[in-house]
Design a protein around this motif. Structure first.
Motif, PDB file in Angstrom:
ATOM      1  N   LYS A  48       0.844  -1.202   0.000  1.00  0.00           N
ATOM      2  CA  LYS A  48       0.000   0.000   0.000  1.00  0.00           C
ATOM      3  C   LYS A  48       0.875   1.247   0.000  1.00  0.00           C
ATOM      4  O   LYS A  48       0.623   2.205  -0.744  1.00  0.00           O
ATOM      5  N   GLY A  49       1.918   1.240   0.817  1.00  0.00           N
ATOM      6  CA  GLY A  49       2.840   2.364   0.835  1.00  0.00           C
ATOM      7  C   GLY A  49       3.578   2.515  -0.480  1.00  0.00           C
ATOM      8  O   GLY A  49       3.826   3.635  -0.944  1.00  0.00           O
ATOM      9  N   MET A 100      -8.887   0.634  -4.125  1.00  0.00           N
ATOM     10  CA  MET A 100      -7.895  -0.093  -4.924  1.00  0.00           C
ATOM     11  C   MET A 100      -6.916  -0.888  -4.066  1.00  0.00           C
ATOM     12  O   MET A 100      -6.356  -1.888  -4.534  1.00  0.00           O
ATOM     13  N   THR A 101      -6.702  -0.466  -2.833  1.00  0.00           N
ATOM     14  CA  THR A 101      -5.665  -1.097  -2.011  1.00  0.00           C
ATOM     15  C   THR A 101      -6.202  -1.830  -0.788  1.00  0.00           C
ATOM     16  O   THR A 101      -5.470  -2.601  -0.170  1.00  0.00           O
ATOM     17  N   GLY A 102      -7.453  -1.584  -0.439  1.00  0.00           N
ATOM     18  CA  GLY A 102      -7.999  -2.191   0.772  1.00  0.00           C
ATOM     19  C   GLY A 102      -8.603  -3.556   0.512  1.00  0.00           C
ATOM     20  O   GLY A 102      -8.753  -4.007  -0.625  1.00  0.00           O
ATOM     21  N   GLY A 103      -8.949  -4.233   1.579  1.00  0.00           N
ATOM     22  CA  GLY A 103      -9.609  -5.526   1.465  1.00  0.00           C
ATOM     23  C   GLY A 103      -8.657  -6.655   1.096  1.00  0.00           C
ATOM     24  O   GLY A 103      -7.460  -6.465   0.875  1.00  0.00           O
ATOM     25  N   GLU A 104      -9.233  -7.836   0.998  1.00  0.00           N
ATOM     26  CA  GLU A 104      -8.452  -9.022   0.675  1.00  0.00           C
ATOM     27  C   GLU A 104      -8.355  -9.174  -0.837  1.00  0.00           C
ATOM     28  O   GLU A 104      -9.356  -9.044  -1.548  1.00  0.00           O
ATOM     29  N   ARG A 105      -7.169  -9.438  -1.331  1.00  0.00           N
ATOM     30  CA  ARG A 105      -6.964  -9.571  -2.771  1.00  0.00           C
ATOM     31  C   ARG A 105      -6.706 -11.026  -3.136  1.00  0.00           C
ATOM     32  O   ARG A 105      -6.177 -11.799  -2.327  1.00  0.00           O
ATOM     33  N   ASP A 106      -7.056 -11.375  -4.374  1.00  0.00           N
ATOM     34  CA  ASP A 106      -6.856 -12.748  -4.815  1.00  0.00           C
ATOM     35  C   ASP A 106      -5.375 -13.008  -5.077  1.00  0.00           C
ATOM     36  O   ASP A 106      -4.604 -12.086  -5.368  1.00  0.00           O
TER      37      ASP A 106
END
Length: 275
Positions: free
Chosen positions: A156-157, A178-184
């Motif tokens: 994220k940084g 775009m950067t939060g939550g769980e990503r696949d």
């Protein structure tokens, strides 16, 4: 209701990789390529062009459906240009008109430089050629710091640094979306390949301007009308100046082809008609 455009999906084995590609329409060949964005980003634009052109889109090596044998090897501009040349030869419809955007614009310039017989026109839309601008040393340092941030476990940084380097502003809610939550896992893998093995070869590439200027491939440098002040506006103008040509303006900003594909398609048709 929008008519569905038939898509032929294929895979091509090339040195060190297996490339995913998609073909729509019929007519003269137009190639749409980005990096690190994959073929999905061009799908709406490809659908709009398919009534007049055979449209080829692809995932760049190491991204999404284009697998590489060694994920620790860099996806250099030379390799990506060779991939494009092999895809065009595979379809037996070249030479092609090639629109590359962002890192894909650098790939397309590499195609014109290393495989000039594969394309008759290359439209380089906002290539991030950091080495062509006066603050190249600062950009190198900031890019190295961004990659170090990513490697430290702070994607994220790192993305926040990426936007600052590119001079792109996003509303806080968009950044968080775009950067939060769980990503696949695939998105995480693609992001890692971009930071570790695609970004530096792209922004560090220095095109042979003399070869491009004197070659047979028509070079168009595209810039988004809403990209003023952004890094890729500056790098694109620097390239155009070295080539001795005026930049060609396109609707939208750095991803105008995705944000408003209809307007972008209209402009692209006009540019292609000038070939």
């Amino acid at each position: 209701m929008t008519e569905t455009v038939p898509v032929t999906v294929g895979a091509l084995d090339v040195p060190g990789a297996r490339l995913h590609y998609e073909v729509r329409g019929s007519g003269p060949l137009v190639v749409l390529v980005a990096a690190p964005m994959d073929a999905r980003s061009f799908a709406p634009l490809a659908d709009l062009l398919a009534g007049e052109y055979t449209v080829l889109t692809t995932d760049p090596r190491g991204i999404f459906r284009s697998r590489v044998d060694d994920r620790d090897a860099d996806a250099t501009v030379e390799l990506r240009a060779d991939d494009l040349a092999r895809l065009i030869a595979h379809l037996e419809l070249g030479p092609a008109a090639v629109l590359g955007s962002s890192g894909g614009a650098v790939s397309a310039l590499g195609l014109a430089q290393f495989h000039p017989g594969a394309a008759h026109t290359v439209i380089a839309h906002e290539p991030p050629l950091d080495e062509l601008v006066e603050d190249r040393d600062e950009l190198r340092a900031r890019t190295a710091d961004m990659i170090a941030t990513y490697r430290s476990g702070d994607p994220k940084g790192a993305f926040r640094q990426f936007l600052a380097i590119a001079n792109i502003e996003l509303p806080d809610e968009v950044f968080e979306m775009m950067t939060g939550g769980e990503r696949d896992p695939q998105s995480v893998a693609d992001e890692a390949f971009q930071y570790e093995h695609m970004l530096l070869p792209t922004v560090g590439f220095v095109p042979d301007v003399d070869a491009l200027r004197e070659g047979k491939v028509r070079i168009v440098v595209g810039i988004g009308e809403q990209s003023a002040g952004q890094l890729c506006d500056r790098t694109s103008r620097a390239l155009a100046a070295r080539l001795g040509i005026a930049p060609t303006m396109f609707p939208g900003d750095h991803i105008g082809f995705a944000d408003d594909p209809a307007a972008f398609a209209a402009r692209l048709r006009a540019v292609l008609a000038g070939s």
